[in-house]
Write a protein that holds these residues in place. Structure first.
Motif, mmCIF file in Angstrom:
data_model
loop_
_atom_site.group_PDB
_atom_site.id
_atom_site.type_symbol
_atom_site.label_atom_id
_atom_site.label_comp_id
_atom_site.label_asym_id
_atom_site.label_seq_id
_atom_site.Cartn_x
_atom_site.Cartn_y
_atom_site.Cartn_z
ATOM 1 N N SER A 1 2.762 6.416 16.154
ATOM 2 C CA SER A 1 1.791 7.459 16.472
ATOM 3 C C SER A 1 0.357 7.042 16.183
ATOM 4 O O SER A 1 0.091 6.085 15.459
ATOM 5 C CB SER A 1 2.119 8.709 15.658
ATOM 6 N N ALA A 2 -0.553 7.808 16.758
ATOM 7 C CA ALA A 2 -1.972 7.610 16.478
ATOM 8 C C ALA A 2 -2.253 7.871 15.002
ATOM 9 O O ALA A 2 -3.160 7.278 14.426
ATOM 10 C CB ALA A 2 -2.799 8.539 17.354
ATOM 11 N N GLN A 3 -1.448 8.739 14.382
ATOM 12 C CA GLN A 3 -1.613 9.008 12.951
ATOM 13 C C GLN A 3 -1.399 7.747 12.131
ATOM 14 O O GLN A 3 -2.099 7.522 11.156
ATOM 15 C CB GLN A 3 -0.623 10.074 12.483
ATOM 16 N N ALA A 4 -0.443 6.933 12.519
ATOM 17 C CA ALA A 4 -0.182 5.689 11.790
ATOM 18 C C ALA A 4 -1.391 4.767 11.884
ATOM 19 O O ALA A 4 -1.808 4.184 10.881
ATOM 20 C CB ALA A 4 1.066 5.007 12.335
ATOM 21 N N LEU A 5 -1.967 4.642 13.073
ATOM 22 C CA LEU A 5 -3.151 3.808 13.252
ATOM 23 C C LEU A 5 -4.289 4.323 12.380
ATOM 24 O O LEU A 5 -4.953 3.552 11.682
ATOM 25 C CB LEU A 5 -3.565 3.773 14.720
ATOM 26 N N GLN A 6 -4.505 5.624 12.389
ATOM 27 C CA GLN A 6 -5.574 6.209 11.578
ATOM 28 C C GLN A 6 -5.332 5.994 10.087
ATOM 29 O O GLN A 6 -6.268 5.714 9.332
ATOM 30 C CB GLN A 6 -5.717 7.701 11.876
ATOM 31 N N ALA A 7 -4.083 6.093 9.670
ATOM 32 C CA ALA A 7 -3.760 5.901 8.254
ATOM 33 C C ALA A 7 -4.025 4.458 7.829
ATOM 34 O O ALA A 7 -4.580 4.206 6.748
ATOM 35 C CB ALA A 7 -2.306 6.277 7.988
ATOM 36 N N ILE A 8 -3.656 3.508 8.669
ATOM 37 C CA ILE A 8 -3.898 2.093 8.353
ATOM 38 C C ILE A 8 -5.398 1.817 8.321
ATOM 39 O O ILE A 8 -5.903 1.133 7.426
ATOM 40 C CB ILE A 8 -3.188 1.177 9.370
ATOM 41 N N GLN A 9 -6.131 2.375 9.283
ATOM 42 C CA GLN A 9 -7.580 2.180 9.314
ATOM 43 C C GLN A 9 -8.249 2.811 8.095
ATOM 44 O O GLN A 9 -9.182 2.228 7.524
ATOM 45 C CB GLN A 9 -8.165 2.735 10.613
ATOM 46 N N ALA A 10 -7.774 3.977 7.669
ATOM 47 C CA ALA A 10 -8.334 4.621 6.473
ATOM 48 C C ALA A 10 -8.076 3.772 5.231
ATOM 49 O O ALA A 10 -8.944 3.633 4.361
ATOM 50 C CB ALA A 10 -7.739 6.023 6.301
ATOM 51 N N ASP A 11 -6.892 3.193 5.141
ATOM 52 C CA ASP A 11 -6.577 2.318 4.016
ATOM 53 C C ASP A 11 -7.487 1.089 4.031
ATOM 54 O O ASP A 11 -7.988 0.662 2.985
ATOM 55 C CB ASP A 11 -5.104 1.911 4.067
ATOM 56 N N SER A 12 -7.716 0.537 5.205
ATOM 57 C CA SER A 12 -8.620 -0.612 5.325
ATOM 58 C C SER A 12 -10.044 -0.233 4.935
ATOM 59 O O SER A 12 -10.740 -1.006 4.270
ATOM 60 C CB SER A 12 -8.603 -1.162 6.753
ATOM 61 N N ASP A 13 -10.477 0.963 5.339
ATOM 62 C CA ASP A 13 -11.819 1.429 4.966
ATOM 63 C C ASP A 13 -11.959 1.540 3.450
ATOM 64 O O ASP A 13 -12.992 1.173 2.884
ATOM 65 C CB ASP A 13 -12.131 2.780 5.620
ATOM 66 N N ASN B 1 -5.836 -5.082 7.767
ATOM 67 C CA ASN B 1 -5.491 -4.561 6.457
ATOM 68 C C ASN B 1 -4.925 -5.663 5.568
ATOM 69 O O ASN B 1 -5.277 -5.783 4.394
ATOM 70 C CB ASN B 1 -4.508 -3.394 6.593
ATOM 71 N N SER B 2 -4.072 -6.496 6.140
ATOM 72 C CA SER B 2 -3.486 -7.599 5.395
ATOM 73 C C SER B 2 -4.563 -8.584 4.935
ATOM 74 O O SER B 2 -4.541 -9.061 3.794
ATOM 75 C CB SER B 2 -2.442 -8.309 6.259
ATOM 76 N N ALA B 3 -5.503 -8.881 5.809
ATOM 77 C CA ALA B 3 -6.587 -9.808 5.451
ATOM 78 C C ALA B 3 -7.448 -9.220 4.331
ATOM 79 O O ALA B 3 -7.851 -9.935 3.406
ATOM 80 C CB ALA B 3 -7.439 -10.116 6.680
ATOM 81 N N LEU B 4 -7.721 -7.929 4.410
ATOM 82 C CA LEU B 4 -8.502 -7.285 3.351
ATOM 83 C C LEU B 4 -7.769 -7.312 2.017
ATOM 84 O O LEU B 4 -8.361 -7.607 0.971
ATOM 85 C CB LEU B 4 -8.833 -5.835 3.743
ATOM 86 N N LYS B 5 -6.476 -7.039 2.057
ATOM 87 C CA LYS B 5 -5.690 -7.053 0.819
ATOM 88 C C LYS B 5 -5.641 -8.467 0.232
ATOM 89 O O LYS B 5 -5.693 -8.647 -0.990
ATOM 90 C CB LYS B 5 -4.274 -6.520 1.060
ATOM 91 N N SER B 6 -5.559 -9.464 1.088
ATOM 92 C CA SER B 6 -5.580 -10.852 0.613
ATOM 93 C C SER B 6 -6.904 -11.170 -0.074
ATOM 94 O O SER B 6 -6.939 -11.829 -1.117
ATOM 95 C CB SER B 6 -5.344 -11.826 1.765
ATOM 96 N N ARG B 7 -7.998 -10.699 0.514
ATOM 97 C CA ARG B 7 -9.315 -10.895 -0.112
ATOM 98 C C ARG B 7 -9.394 -10.191 -1.457
ATOM 99 O O ARG B 7 -9.950 -10.738 -2.418
ATOM 100 C CB ARG B 7 -10.425 -10.378 0.797
ATOM 101 N N VAL C 1 -2.877 1.024 -6.158
ATOM 102 C CA VAL C 1 -1.966 2.146 -6.433
ATOM 103 C C VAL C 1 -2.180 3.256 -5.413
ATOM 104 O O VAL C 1 -1.225 3.807 -4.857
ATOM 105 C CB VAL C 1 -2.151 2.658 -7.883
ATOM 106 N N GLU C 2 -3.439 3.594 -5.124
ATOM 107 C CA GLU C 2 -3.724 4.634 -4.132
ATOM 108 C C GLU C 2 -3.236 4.221 -2.746
ATOM 109 O O GLU C 2 -2.730 5.051 -1.986
ATOM 110 C CB GLU C 2 -5.220 4.945 -4.109
ATOM 111 N N SER C 3 -3.389 2.951 -2.416
ATOM 112 C CA SER C 3 -2.917 2.451 -1.133
ATOM 113 C C SER C 3 -1.406 2.616 -1.027
ATOM 114 O O SER C 3 -0.886 3.059 0.007
ATOM 115 C CB SER C 3 -3.309 0.968 -0.975
ATOM 116 N N MET C 4 -0.710 2.272 -2.091
ATOM 117 C CA MET C 4 0.746 2.419 -2.100
ATOM 118 C C MET C 4 1.132 3.892 -1.981
ATOM 119 O O MET C 4 2.052 4.245 -1.239
ATOM 120 C CB MET C 4 1.333 1.820 -3.376
ATOM 121 N N GLN C 5 0.408 4.775 -2.664
ATOM 122 C CA GLN C 5 0.711 6.203 -2.571
ATOM 123 C C GLN C 5 0.491 6.727 -1.160
ATOM 124 O O GLN C 5 1.287 7.511 -0.651
ATOM 125 C CB GLN C 5 -0.146 6.984 -3.579
ATOM 126 N N ARG C 6 -0.590 6.276 -0.507
ATOM 127 C CA ARG C 6 -0.832 6.698 0.884
ATOM 128 C C ARG C 6 0.293 6.218 1.790
ATOM 129 O O ARG C 6 0.741 6.944 2.674
ATOM 130 C CB ARG C 6 -2.181 6.152 1.377
#
Length: 154
Positions: free
Chosen positions: A51-63, A91-97, A125-130
């Protein structure tokens, strides 16, 4: 964590192919064979039901990751992904950084370094909770099958 992600369509196609090539041939029970083929078809349809919700959730986590990187003095570009696979890669690249930054900070025993590590820990922790919340909302089988049905009809 790995620095490489597999695009969702390729991942699900590989999973379905594994079922068909390695499991299905060894099933003798007709009902089990039917169920295995149905499962393979369901797996193949997953990319269409994201869903578009999944895309938005991943983008919010990246933000959130970008915000923490900026707070810790790192330069970071804005996101540009327009699909789930691109958002997952970003998101993966950001988490690696962030992990690399944590490794660099760990060697410093100052109060500032401890605060920075605490901020990184809060982010993870917040990312995992989201992520858990997103999965809990989408784990309802009826909702998943209705999304799949809607994707198939469109």
């Amino acid at each position: 964590m790995i620095d490489q992600t597999i695009p969702l369509p390729e991942l699900t196609a590989g999973m379905a192919r594994c079922l068909r090539e390695w499991i299905l041939p060894h099933l003798e029970d007709p009902m089990a064979r039917t169920q295995a083929e149905t499962l393979a078809m369901m797996i193949e349809s997953i990319p269409g039901s994201v869903s578009a919700q999944a895309l938005q959730a991943i983008q919010a986590d990246s933000d959130a990751s970008r915000d923490v990187l900026r707070q810790l003095g790192e330069s970071v570009e804005e996101g540009s992904a327009q699909d789930v696979d691109g958002a997952v890669r970003e998101n993966s690249a950001l988490k690696s950084r962030l992990l690399a930054l944590a490794d660099r900070i760990r060697g410093d025993e100052s109060a500032q370094a401890r605060e920075q590590l605490a901020e990184l820990q809060r982010l993870f922790v917040e990312s995992m909770q989201r992520e858990i919340e997103m999965v809990k909302r989408g784990a309802d089988f009826a909702a998943m099958t209705s999304q799949e049905d809607a994707a198939r009809k469109s």
